[in-house]
Design an enzyme around this catalytic site. Structure first.
Site, PDB file in Angstrom:
ATOM      1  N   GLY A  94      57.624  -7.562  34.406  1.00  0.00           N
ATOM      2  CA  GLY A  94      57.535  -8.864  35.056  1.00  0.00           C
ATOM      3  C   GLY A  94      57.718  -8.810  36.564  1.00  0.00           C
ATOM      4  O   GLY A  94      57.822  -9.842  37.220  1.00  0.00           O
ATOM      5  N   GLY A  98      53.837  -2.645  36.327  1.00  0.00           N
ATOM      6  CA  GLY A  98      52.740  -2.201  35.467  1.00  0.00           C
ATOM      7  C   GLY A  98      51.407  -2.348  36.180  1.00  0.00           C
ATOM      8  O   GLY A  98      50.561  -1.449  36.142  1.00  0.00           O
ATOM      9  N   SER A 123      46.168  -5.818  21.409  1.00  0.00           N
ATOM     10  CA  SER A 123      45.653  -7.171  21.601  1.00  0.00           C
ATOM     11  C   SER A 123      46.578  -8.045  22.453  1.00  0.00           C
ATOM     12  O   SER A 123      46.108  -8.890  23.207  1.00  0.00           O
ATOM     13  CB  SER A 123      45.393  -7.838  20.247  1.00  0.00           C
ATOM     14  OG  SER A 123      46.585  -7.895  19.490  1.00  0.00           O
ATOM     15  N   TYR A 129      45.243  -6.678  31.291  1.00  0.00           N
ATOM     16  CA  TYR A 129      44.197  -5.787  31.815  1.00  0.00           C
ATOM     17  C   TYR A 129      42.995  -6.565  32.341  1.00  0.00           C
ATOM     18  O   TYR A 129      42.363  -6.132  33.312  1.00  0.00           O
ATOM     19  CB  TYR A 129      43.792  -4.759  30.762  1.00  0.00           C
ATOM     20  CG  TYR A 129      44.908  -3.779  30.500  1.00  0.00           C
ATOM     21  CD1 TYR A 129      45.287  -2.856  31.471  1.00  0.00           C
ATOM     22  CD2 TYR A 129      45.615  -3.797  29.310  1.00  0.00           C
ATOM     23  CE1 TYR A 129      46.333  -1.975  31.253  1.00  0.00           C
ATOM     24  CE2 TYR A 129      46.653  -2.913  29.087  1.00  0.00           C
ATOM     25  CZ  TYR A 129      47.008  -2.004  30.061  1.00  0.00           C
ATOM     26  OH  TYR A 129      48.044  -1.132  29.861  1.00  0.00           O
TER      27      TYR A 129
END
Length: 150
Positions: A94, A98, A123, A129
């Site tokens: 968060g 990433g 999923s 992404y």
């Protein structure tokens, strides 16, 4: 002092990686297989928290390093690369780490003239992404998988 450092191809300690995988809820994998996967990857990128701790008397500084994120890519070394195993410690999720990890990997792959970059994603992280520019099934391309039936 604390800082987070991105390393595009520094070795990753298998035990540290196993602890990180367990923190994010991934199933346990055989360490020897994980080590082989890392060794055979084109790129292994890591995020490490570096803590510098000074002694109260100022005589020395202790440096502690903790793996808080990792991703890897396989490649044919010319045209294609696939990103795998993107993970960030839940304590640091968060915060954009990433996103930064994947973006840095993409930049590193592009610097090596690899322009066709794919990835596999569960999923529940597809939207993550998509926000980074990945498209599910571009131009109607469908991935196909073969699984052993025995």
């Amino acid at each position: 002092m604390e800082k987070i450092v991105f390393s595009p191809n520094e070795g990753v300690d298998i035990q540290e990686l196993e602890r990180l995988c367990l923190k994010v809820g991934w199933p346990k994998r055989a360490p020897s297989k994980v080590e082989t996967a890392l060794k055979n990857s084109f790129m292994v990128a890591s995020l490490c928290l570096i803590k510098e701790i000074s002694q109260p008397d100022g005589s020395s500084v202790e440096v502690k390093r903790e793996l808080i994120g990792m991703a890897r890519a396989t490649s044919d070394h010319v045209f294609n690369a696939t990103i795998w195993d993107v993970l960030v410690d839940p304590l640091y999720q968060g915060q954009g780490l990433g996103k930064a990890l994947v973006e840095q990997m993409i930049r590193a792959l592009l610097r090596r003239n690899i322009g066709n970059i794919t990835l596999f994603a569960d999923s529940q992280v597809v939207d993550f992404y998509k926000n980074l520019g990945f498209e599910p099934d571009p131009e109607g391309i469908k991935g196909m998988f073969w699984y052993p039936r025995f």
